[in-house]
Design a protein around this motif. Structure first.
Motif, PDB file in Angstrom:
ATOM      1  N   ARG A   1     -22.258  -4.587 -37.322  1.00 38.09           N
ATOM      2  CA  ARG A   1     -21.642  -3.856 -38.442  1.00 38.09           C
ATOM      3  C   ARG A   1     -22.688  -3.461 -39.486  1.00 38.09           C
ATOM      4  O   ARG A   1     -22.572  -2.417 -40.131  1.00 38.09           O
ATOM      5  N   ALA A   2     -23.715  -4.306 -39.638  1.00 42.79           N
ATOM      6  CA  ALA A   2     -24.766  -4.038 -40.615  1.00 42.79           C
ATOM      7  C   ALA A   2     -25.852  -3.112 -40.060  1.00 42.79           C
ATOM      8  O   ALA A   2     -26.809  -2.787 -40.766  1.00 42.79           O
ATOM      9  N   GLY A   3     -25.709  -2.713 -38.791  1.00 43.27           N
ATOM     10  CA  GLY A   3     -26.689  -1.835 -38.172  1.00 43.27           C
ATOM     11  C   GLY A   3     -27.986  -2.529 -37.820  1.00 43.27           C
ATOM     12  O   GLY A   3     -29.023  -1.873 -37.640  1.00 43.27           O
ATOM     13  N   GLU A   4     -27.949  -3.855 -37.696  1.00 40.10           N
ATOM     14  CA  GLU A   4     -29.149  -4.626 -37.362  1.00 40.10           C
ATOM     15  C   GLU A   4     -29.338  -4.697 -35.862  1.00 40.10           C
ATOM     16  O   GLU A   4     -28.387  -4.593 -35.083  1.00 40.10           O
ATOM     17  N   ALA A   5     -30.593  -4.865 -35.460  1.00 37.76           N
ATOM     18  CA  ALA A   5     -30.914  -4.949 -34.034  1.00 37.76           C
ATOM     19  C   ALA A   5     -30.351  -6.229 -33.424  1.00 37.76           C
ATOM     20  O   ALA A   5     -30.163  -7.245 -34.110  1.00 37.76           O
ATOM     21  N   ALA A   6     -30.107  -6.167 -32.125  1.00 46.88           N
ATOM     22  CA  ALA A   6     -29.640  -7.357 -31.399  1.00 46.88           C
ATOM     23  C   ALA A   6     -30.745  -8.403 -31.372  1.00 46.88           C
ATOM     24  O   ALA A   6     -31.934  -8.062 -31.359  1.00 46.88           O
ATOM     25  N   PRO A   7     -30.391  -9.673 -31.370  1.00 49.65           N
ATOM     26  CA  PRO A   7     -31.424 -10.714 -31.288  1.00 49.65           C
ATOM     27  C   PRO A   7     -32.150 -10.676 -29.954  1.00 49.65           C
ATOM     28  O   PRO A   7     -31.608 -10.204 -28.943  1.00 49.65           O
ATOM     29  N   VAL A   8     -33.370 -11.166 -29.964  1.00 50.69           N
ATOM     30  CA  VAL A   8     -34.206 -11.222 -28.765  1.00 50.69           C
ATOM     31  C   VAL A   8     -34.370 -12.685 -28.376  1.00 50.69           C
ATOM     32  O   VAL A   8     -34.776 -13.511 -29.196  1.00 50.69           O
ATOM     33  N   PHE A   9     -34.067 -12.982 -27.136  1.00 48.94           N
ATOM     34  CA  PHE A   9     -34.153 -14.355 -26.642  1.00 48.94           C
ATOM     35  C   PHE A   9     -35.157 -14.442 -25.499  1.00 48.94           C
ATOM     36  O   PHE A   9     -35.189 -13.573 -24.618  1.00 48.94           O
ATOM     37  N   GLY A  10     -35.946 -15.493 -25.496  1.00 50.60           N
ATOM     38  CA  GLY A  10     -36.957 -15.681 -24.479  1.00 50.60           C
ATOM     39  C   GLY A  10     -36.487 -16.587 -23.353  1.00 50.60           C
ATOM     40  O   GLY A  10     -35.877 -17.633 -23.598  1.00 50.60           O
ATOM     41  N   VAL A  11     -36.763 -16.164 -22.138  1.00 48.79           N
ATOM     42  CA  VAL A  11     -36.582 -17.015 -20.964  1.00 48.79           C
ATOM     43  C   VAL A  11     -37.926 -17.061 -20.240  1.00 48.79           C
ATOM     44  O   VAL A  11     -38.744 -16.156 -20.380  1.00 48.79           O
ATOM     45  N   THR A  12     -38.156 -18.087 -19.478  1.00 45.74           N
ATOM     46  CA  THR A  12     -39.494 -18.304 -18.944  1.00 45.74           C
ATOM     47  C   THR A  12     -39.815 -17.483 -17.702  1.00 45.74           C
ATOM     48  O   THR A  12     -40.986 -17.322 -17.352  1.00 45.74           O
ATOM     49  N   TYR A  13     -38.786 -16.953 -17.040  1.00 45.94           N
ATOM     50  CA  TYR A  13     -38.989 -16.182 -15.818  1.00 45.94           C
ATOM     51  C   TYR A  13     -37.644 -15.576 -15.453  1.00 45.94           C
ATOM     52  O   TYR A  13     -36.599 -16.203 -15.681  1.00 45.94           O
ATOM     53  N   PRO A  14     -37.611 -14.360 -14.904  1.00 37.57           N
ATOM     54  CA  PRO A  14     -36.309 -13.758 -14.578  1.00 37.57           C
ATOM     55  C   PRO A  14     -35.513 -14.572 -13.568  1.00 37.57           C
ATOM     56  O   PRO A  14     -34.287 -14.665 -13.665  1.00 37.57           O
ATOM     57  N   PHE A  15     -36.209 -15.161 -12.588  1.00 37.09           N
ATOM     58  CA  PHE A  15     -35.544 -15.966 -11.555  1.00 37.09           C
ATOM     59  C   PHE A  15     -35.778 -17.436 -11.908  1.00 37.09           C
ATOM     60  O   PHE A  15     -36.676 -18.089 -11.382  1.00 37.09           O
ATOM     61  N   SER A  16     -34.970 -17.931 -12.829  1.00 37.12           N
ATOM     62  CA  SER A  16     -35.147 -19.301 -13.320  1.00 37.12           C
ATOM     63  C   SER A  16     -33.805 -19.875 -13.730  1.00 37.12           C
ATOM     64  O   SER A  16     -32.885 -19.134 -14.099  1.00 37.12           O
ATOM     65  N   SER A  17     -33.696 -21.185 -13.683  1.00 34.57           N
ATOM     66  CA  SER A  17     -32.482 -21.822 -14.193  1.00 34.57           C
ATOM     67  C   SER A  17     -32.332 -21.532 -15.677  1.00 34.57           C
ATOM     68  O   SER A  17     -31.214 -21.420 -16.189  1.00 34.57           O
ATOM     69  N   HIS A  18     -33.464 -21.376 -16.393  1.00 31.42           N
ATOM     70  CA  HIS A  18     -33.406 -21.071 -17.829  1.00 31.42           C
ATOM     71  C   HIS A  18     -32.650 -19.761 -18.063  1.00 31.42           C
ATOM     72  O   HIS A  18     -31.789 -19.681 -18.950  1.00 31.42           O
ATOM     73  N   ALA A  19     -33.015 -18.728 -17.294  1.00 25.55           N
ATOM     74  CA  ALA A  19     -32.365 -17.432 -17.458  1.00 25.55           C
ATOM     75  C   ALA A  19     -30.881 -17.521 -17.132  1.00 25.55           C
ATOM     76  O   ALA A  19     -30.028 -16.985 -17.861  1.00 25.55           O
ATOM     77  N   TYR A  20     -30.543 -18.209 -16.044  1.00 29.63           N
ATOM     78  CA  TYR A  20     -29.144 -18.293 -15.638  1.00 29.63           C
ATOM     79  C   TYR A  20     -28.335 -19.156 -16.606  1.00 29.63           C
ATOM     80  O   TYR A  20     -27.186 -18.844 -16.914  1.00 29.63           O
ATOM     81  N   GLU A  21     -28.932 -20.255 -17.083  1.00 28.99           N
ATOM     82  CA  GLU A  21     -28.215 -21.112 -18.033  1.00 28.99           C
ATOM     83  C   GLU A  21     -27.996 -20.396 -19.356  1.00 28.99           C
ATOM     84  O   GLU A  21     -26.924 -20.526 -19.964  1.00 28.99           O
TER      85      GLU A  21
END
Length: 399
Positions: free
Chosen positions: A133-153
């Motif tokens: 609503r405020a026109g702010e950018a979406a947050p950016v989140f880091g994952v360690t690798y595209p094919f990782s449990s981190h990304a899926y979790e």
């Protein structure tokens, strides 16, 4: 004349769940089996993948889903890797920046909410609506690798609150040792990574842990020993000796009586590096989650001997495959499912370690506390039919 020394070149990322590999070398358990582990510390999973493929490493501390991706030919520079030994389960945590946490609390308009993974996800959804609503950018989140449990979790946690991981936020790849630095610099608003980088962000006062692996999918595969199929065929005796050493190391690492010594081994600069006292606390399941001093007790936050064995299960590989299909990284077919299952090799584990895990099946129902229905590896299509499909055109972040 003595037999030539069997050297095994092993790559690892500085994370607590590299403990079994690091302790096997530090304690001489490898030499006892007639091999010598030659350790190389690396910084990113893409480096691990490439150096194993280019034969700079013989084996590696590896993300379980990396082996599945390699088997399916997915991602950059895919090469087949087999996983005959599970190094650890647990240790992952989703950590959000303190400014984002403040925005989430503000979005609740004074409404108190419980300190639970699902409640934090719902608070994030409210904060995202305010940002849009405020026109702010979406947050950016880091994952360690595209094919990782981190990304899926991370994706499962976001989706549990109705947040679309491919449209409502931006996911990007950040190597594990750089996650806290990226958060401090304001380049990302949160990340999912294994210990110690999550707790280090809390200790530094720049992050807050809102969910751990046990909240999302406790039995999902974490780190495995990855090795090239040709190395297994050409040096089977050496490989079996290595697995025997790792088996002994996993037993040692899992013993609470060895926790202090293990923490000291991990704290060495050539290994993970850091404060041994903090590592000992985390290994004991006493997890700092908030800079205000809030802590969380988790009996097996990092587990080096899950269910009494380090058996890599085919059902875990199929759980990974189902996530790849859900999020648009792979296409389902019965043949692709059979191929994905071949990445995890309980047969190699059993042949190298006769008598171990005799009572454990190669597949099981994978239980989920909050991330959705339990996963039946024999009914993947039915499981996929119960969940929303990935957005059209969705693709993994670049690696």
């Amino acid at each position: 004349m003595s037999a030539p020394e069997r050297i095994v070149r092993a790559g690892f990322i500085p994370l607590l769940d590299a403990a079994v590999l690091l302790a096997a070398s530090a304690l001489g358990l490898d030499r006892r089996e007639g091999v010598r582990i030659e350790l190389t510390r690396d910084v990113s999973w893409s480096n691990i993948r490439d150096r194993l493929a280019f034969r700079q490493f013989d084996v590696a501390h590896m993300l379980g889903p990396m082996a599945v991706a390699g088997e399916l030919g997915l991602g950059s520079n895919p090469h087949k890797v087999i996983a005959p030994f599970a190094l650890a389960e647990g240790g992952n945590a989703i950590t959000l920046s303190t400014p984002l946490m403040a925005a989430m609390r503000a979005a609740m308009d004074g409404e108190d909410y419980p300190d639970r993974a699902g409640a934090h996800a719902r608070a994030l959804k409210r904060a995202l609506k305010r940002r849009r609503r405020a026109g702010e950018a979406a947050p950016v989140f880091g994952v360690t690798y595209p094919f990782s449990s981190h990304a899926y979790e991370f994706r499962l946690w976001l989706a549990s609150a109705g947040i679309d991981p491919d449209r409502d936020v931006t996911l990007t790849v950040v190597p594990p040792p750089m996650t806290a630095d990226a958060l401090r610099a304001g380049l990302i608003d949160g990340f999912c990574v294994n210990a110690p980088w999550n707790v280090m962000a809390v200790e530094e006062g720049i992050g807050r842990i809102v969910a751990v692996k046990a909240d999302i999918w406790p039995g999902s595969p974490e780190k495995v020993l990855g090795l090239r199929p040709d190395w297994w065929q050409d040096r089977r005796d050496t490989a079996e000796r290595l697995l025997a050493a790792l088996d002994a190391s996993a037993l040692w690492c899992a013993d609470p009586a060895n926790r202090r010594e293990l923490a000291a081994i991990l704290a060495e600069p050539a290994h993970v590096g850091g404060r041994a006292a903090l590592f000992e606390t985390v290994l004991g399941g006493d997890l700092p989650v908030d800079p205000d001093g809030t802590r969380r007790a988790l009996a097996a936050y990092v587990d080096f001997r899950p269910e009494g064995a380090n058996l890599p299960r085919r059902s875990q590989a199929l759980w990974v495959f189902a996530q790849m299909v859900r999020w648009g990284q792979a296409t389902y077919s019965p043949d692709a499912a059979r191929q994905a299952a071949q990445a995890f090799r309980p047969d190699v584990y059993r042949s190298a370690l006769p008598g171990r895990a005799e009572a454990l099946p190669d597949s099981r129902i994978e239980r989920s506390p909050d991330a959705g229905p339990d996963f039946d590896p024999d009914a993947i299509e039915a499981a996929l039919a119960k969940i929303p499909s990935a957005p059209p055109g969705a693709s993994p972040a670049s690696d």
